[in-house]
Design an enzyme around this catalytic site. Sequence first.
Site, PDB file in Angstrom:
ATOM      1  N   ARG A  43       0.960  -1.275  -0.217  1.00 58.78           N
ATOM      2  CA  ARG A  43      -0.289   0.124  -0.166  1.00 58.78           C
ATOM      3  C   ARG A  43       0.768   0.883  -0.065  1.00 58.78           C
ATOM      4  O   ARG A  43       0.990   2.035  -1.096  1.00 58.78           O
ATOM      5  CB  ARG A  43      -0.935   0.069   1.334  1.00 58.78           C
ATOM      6  CG  ARG A  43      -2.090   1.483   1.023  1.00 58.78           C
ATOM      7  CD  ARG A  43      -3.239   1.124   2.584  1.00 58.78           C
ATOM      8  NE  ARG A  43      -3.207   0.525   3.165  1.00 58.78           N
ATOM      9  CZ  ARG A  43      -2.836   0.754   4.423  1.00 58.78           C
ATOM     10  NH1 ARG A  43      -1.767   1.705   4.407  1.00 58.78           N
ATOM     11  NH2 ARG A  43      -1.952  -0.209   5.301  1.00 58.78           N
ATOM     12  N   TYR A  95     -14.717  18.257 -15.740  1.00 63.63           N
ATOM     13  CA  TYR A  95     -15.047  15.846 -15.761  1.00 63.63           C
ATOM     14  C   TYR A  95     -16.222  16.112 -14.991  1.00 63.63           C
ATOM     15  O   TYR A  95     -16.439  16.206 -13.563  1.00 63.63           O
ATOM     16  CB  TYR A  95     -14.602  15.285 -14.997  1.00 63.63           C
ATOM     17  CG  TYR A  95     -14.454  14.218 -15.114  1.00 63.63           C
ATOM     18  CD1 TYR A  95     -14.852  13.518 -16.774  1.00 63.63           C
ATOM     19  CD2 TYR A  95     -14.493  13.476 -14.053  1.00 63.63           C
ATOM     20  CE1 TYR A  95     -15.058  12.142 -16.344  1.00 63.63           C
ATOM     21  CE2 TYR A  95     -15.222  11.641 -13.964  1.00 63.63           C
ATOM     22  CZ  TYR A  95     -15.694  11.606 -15.111  1.00 63.63           C
ATOM     23  OH  TYR A  95     -15.723  10.187 -15.611  1.00 63.63           O
ATOM     24  N   ASP A 166      -5.857  18.940 -14.875  1.00 58.71           N
ATOM     25  CA  ASP A 166      -6.240  17.654 -15.794  1.00 58.71           C
ATOM     26  C   ASP A 166      -6.108  18.071 -17.143  1.00 58.71           C
ATOM     27  O   ASP A 166      -6.177  18.407 -17.936  1.00 58.71           O
ATOM     28  CB  ASP A 166      -8.061  17.387 -15.332  1.00 58.71           C
ATOM     29  CG  ASP A 166      -8.483  16.161 -15.387  1.00 58.71           C
ATOM     30  OD1 ASP A 166      -7.793  15.883 -16.356  1.00 58.71           O
ATOM     31  OD2 ASP A 166      -9.615  15.954 -15.701  1.00 58.71           O
ATOM     32  N   LYS A 191      -7.992   6.430 -19.983  1.00 55.36           N
ATOM     33  CA  LYS A 191      -8.415   6.737 -20.932  1.00 55.36           C
ATOM     34  C   LYS A 191      -6.794   6.729 -21.895  1.00 55.36           C
ATOM     35  O   LYS A 191      -6.065   5.608 -21.819  1.00 55.36           O
ATOM     36  CB  LYS A 191      -8.589   8.576 -20.642  1.00 55.36           C
ATOM     37  CG  LYS A 191      -9.648   8.849 -19.859  1.00 55.36           C
ATOM     38  CD  LYS A 191     -10.238   8.355 -20.247  1.00 55.36           C
ATOM     39  CE  LYS A 191     -11.701   8.204 -18.568  1.00 55.36           C
ATOM     40  NZ  LYS A 191     -11.866   9.274 -18.089  1.00 55.36           N
TER      41      LYS A 191
HETATM   42  C1  LIG Z   1     -12.251   9.923 -17.381  1.00 52.03           C
HETATM   43  C2  LIG Z   1     -12.205  11.093 -16.618  1.00 52.03           C
HETATM   44  C3  LIG Z   1     -11.862  11.377 -14.935  1.00 52.03           C
HETATM   45  C4  LIG Z   1     -12.320  10.223 -14.074  1.00 52.03           C
HETATM   46  O1  LIG Z   1     -11.577   9.275 -14.514  1.00 52.03           O
HETATM   47  P1  LIG Z   1     -11.832   7.978 -14.086  1.00 52.03           P
HETATM   48  O2  LIG Z   1     -10.597   6.999 -14.284  1.00 52.03           O
HETATM   49  O3  LIG Z   1     -12.739   7.527 -14.374  1.00 52.03           O
HETATM   50  O4  LIG Z   1     -11.505   7.780 -12.490  1.00 52.03           O
HETATM   51  C5  LIG Z   1     -11.242  12.738 -15.547  1.00 52.03           C
HETATM   52  N1  LIG Z   1     -10.914  13.367 -16.385  1.00 52.03           N
HETATM   53  C6  LIG Z   1     -11.589  13.579 -17.572  1.00 52.03           C
HETATM   54  C7  LIG Z   1     -10.448  14.511 -18.441  1.00 52.03           C
HETATM   55  C8  LIG Z   1     -11.723  11.846 -17.855  1.00 52.03           C
HETATM   56  O5  LIG Z   1     -11.803  11.918 -18.765  1.00 52.03           O
END
Ligand SMILES: *Cc1c(COP(=O)(O)O)cnc(C)c1O
Length: 367
Positions: A43, A95, A166, A191
Amino acid sequence: MKIETIAIHAGNHPNSEGKPAIQPITLSTTFEHHPEEAYIYTRAANPNRKSLENVLAKLEGGAEAAAFSSGNAAGMAVFQSLPVGSHVIAADDMYHGLSKQLKELFKGILEVTFVDLSNPDNFKNAIQPNTKLLWIETPSNPLLKISDIKALVAIAKSKNITVACDNTFATPIFQNPLKLGADLVMHSTTKFLGGHSDILGGALITAKVDDMWEKIRNVQHTGGAVPSPFDCYFLTRSIKTLPYRMKGHLANTTALAAYLSKHPQVEKVYYPGLPSHEGHQVAASQMNGYGSMLSFCVKGDAQTAEKVISKLKLYTNATSLGGVESLIERRAAVEGPDTLTPQNLIRVSVGLEHIDDLIADMDQALS
Ligand SMILES: *Cc1c(COP(=O)(O)O)cnc(C)c1O
């Protein structure tokens, strides 16, 4: 080293019996006590997570990275590291999973103001004495709005406000917010970094190891929303092809955007690579490529858009993005009744299929 080389080598530390060329997966949750104590308990740290964090930090040009079990867990770690009562300014099209955290999970703990960050004055005007964090997302979802990172950083620095970005849509290949002055970068590694729609993960990368970063590390270790060694291994493996995947994604998206902008059934295309896009100039100044997300509005209503989607054979009607396969969805349907997204808007995550096949499929669906 160049990014293609970093992607392949910075996450690979084969350091075990038999000298394998590729780092094995260390599944052990515990490690024998040792005077140097590099690892104690998974962890807190694990060799595969360490390799993943190393390559992530190098790709963004940061000092360190922290890997999490999802993008949402990574974002949450930033919010949890703020003093109670702090004010956060975030993009109004942030998001939705992260804006939901701020509105619901941090209700009564943090104060939040959502503004349109494509105009830096909106940020300036929202600053309060207790503003501690600016949360940028550029390009944003689903209108691909562009925020000027340098301009926002300049305002934030004068007020001692931490800037987090982000960077999921841009990827480290096309945009490096830390190099533009941001303090923290966040990725949903689910992604493009994962790239095959089979790993859930998140990451934070910091420009420097400071008090805020120590708090984030503590949330990671003590909160415990960490990825498994298996997930870390697969993500590190995926990242090796990220630079080449992004080149293919970009070429396909550029061609699809050009095709769609000329189609008589298409009302409008949202892609920062198009000179007609509102944020094109700023995107050109801060990105090395415009990414592979685009949205377009079909002439007609929600039903017309649904009909186009149902006729497509190659694009899967599904949420998420960044995989090798093309995905498509009508965003307003996903975002619910109070969405501001046009009802006839279709978002596309352009995959790595041959562009001729992608255009031919789109052509038959739009006709
Ligand atoms: C998918 C996404 C998130 C969240 O990520 P998860 O892996 O689904 O928790 C945050 N910001 C953006 C721009 C995203 O496309």
